[in-house]
Design a protein around this motif. Structure first.
Motif, PDB file in Angstrom:
ATOM      1  N   GLY A 113       0.778  -1.238   0.000  1.00 47.28           N
ATOM      2  CA  GLY A 113       0.000   0.000   0.000  1.00 47.28           C
ATOM      3  C   GLY A 113       0.803   1.279   0.000  1.00 47.28           C
ATOM      4  O   GLY A 113       0.242   2.369   0.157  1.00 47.28           O
ATOM      5  N   ALA A 114       2.118   1.172  -0.171  1.00 45.40           N
ATOM      6  CA  ALA A 114       2.946   2.383  -0.207  1.00 45.40           C
ATOM      7  C   ALA A 114       2.604   3.228  -1.424  1.00 45.40           C
ATOM      8  O   ALA A 114       2.168   2.716  -2.453  1.00 45.40           O
ATOM      9  CB  ALA A 114       4.419   2.008  -0.243  1.00 45.40           C
ATOM     10  N   LYS A 115       2.838   4.503  -1.268  1.00 41.12           N
ATOM     11  CA  LYS A 115       2.748   5.424  -2.384  1.00 41.12           C
ATOM     12  C   LYS A 115       4.187   5.796  -2.749  1.00 41.12           C
ATOM     13  O   LYS A 115       4.979   6.152  -1.885  1.00 41.12           O
ATOM     14  CB  LYS A 115       1.933   6.650  -2.003  1.00 41.12           C
ATOM     15  N   PHE A 124       3.995   5.367   3.456  1.00 38.80           N
ATOM     16  CA  PHE A 124       2.786   4.681   3.907  1.00 38.80           C
ATOM     17  C   PHE A 124       1.960   5.688   4.688  1.00 38.80           C
ATOM     18  O   PHE A 124       2.441   6.262   5.662  1.00 38.80           O
ATOM     19  CB  PHE A 124       3.143   3.490   4.812  1.00 38.80           C
ATOM     20  N   GLU A 127      -4.081   4.979   6.119  1.00 33.06           N
ATOM     21  CA  GLU A 127      -4.883   3.840   5.645  1.00 33.06           C
ATOM     22  C   GLU A 127      -4.016   2.640   5.313  1.00 33.06           C
ATOM     23  O   GLU A 127      -4.346   1.505   5.656  1.00 33.06           O
ATOM     24  CB  GLU A 127      -5.728   4.249   4.427  1.00 33.06           C
ATOM     25  N   ALA A 128      -2.898   2.876   4.635  1.00 32.43           N
ATOM     26  CA  ALA A 128      -2.000   1.773   4.278  1.00 32.43           C
ATOM     27  C   ALA A 128      -1.439   1.117   5.540  1.00 32.43           C
ATOM     28  O   ALA A 128      -1.373  -0.117   5.634  1.00 32.43           O
ATOM     29  CB  ALA A 128      -0.869   2.279   3.389  1.00 32.43           C
ATOM     30  N   SER A 129      -1.067   1.925   6.513  1.00 31.23           N
ATOM     31  CA  SER A 129      -0.518   1.372   7.756  1.00 31.23           C
ATOM     32  C   SER A 129      -1.574   0.586   8.522  1.00 31.23           C
ATOM     33  O   SER A 129      -1.282  -0.484   9.071  1.00 31.23           O
ATOM     34  CB  SER A 129       0.058   2.490   8.628  1.00 31.23           C
ATOM     35  N   TYR A 131      -4.035  -1.053   7.241  1.00 33.41           N
ATOM     36  CA  TYR A 131      -4.192  -2.297   6.496  1.00 33.41           C
ATOM     37  C   TYR A 131      -3.079  -3.290   6.853  1.00 33.41           C
ATOM     38  O   TYR A 131      -3.342  -4.458   7.139  1.00 33.41           O
ATOM     39  CB  TYR A 131      -4.192  -2.012   4.988  1.00 33.41           C
TER      40      TYR A 131
END
Length: 144
Positions: A113-115, A124, A127-129, A131
């Protein structure tokens, strides 16, 4: 997958056998922490990170899982530990940054989920974290 245990080794690196690890594990900055992932009492992975209070995020300096334990979710567990730490710091909101090697490893971070901000800078967000913590840590990171 066996249940993980985490242990901080920042001031106890001499107690860790780092044979089988590629990186040189040492603390170069007083803000850095080194945490190990243990399976059945054996250190199978390490992560070095620092808390960047001025920018309100955790920065991963190094992360490594021993070769024979790769591909089993242990790298994601180490990432999740750093993300949990970020949530525990006021205002950090789970943000984590790292600079990826340019050997395909960035695909692993993107999968989590990293950008991708630059070719190697991975971020991250909250939201990604959330998840990663809920998927890779027992009980969503709540240890009993």
């Amino acid at each position: 997958m066996k249940a993980p245990a985490f242990k901080e080794f920042t001031n106890q690196l001499d107690t860790v056998t780092t044979d089988g690890f590629i990186f040189e594990w040492q603390v170069n900055d007083p803000r850095e922490r080194i945490v190990g992932l243990l399976i059945d009492g054996k250190v199978v992975g390490l992560v070095k990170f620092s808390r960047e209070f001025s920018s309100r995020y955790n920065r991963i300096e190094s992360i490594e899982v021993m070769k024979e334990y790769q591909g089993q979710g242990y790298g994601a567990m180490l990432m999740a530990f750093v993300m949990m730490d970020s949530f525990s710091n006021d205002g950090f909101e789970g943000f984590v940054a790292l600079t990826s090697k340019s050997d395909g490893t960035e695909n692993f971070y993107l999968h989590l989920g990293a950008k991708q901000r630059t070719k190697q800078l991975m971020i991250f967000d909250t939201e990604a974290s959330q998840y990663v913590v809920s998927k890779y840590l027992p009980n969503g990171g709540i240890f009993k």
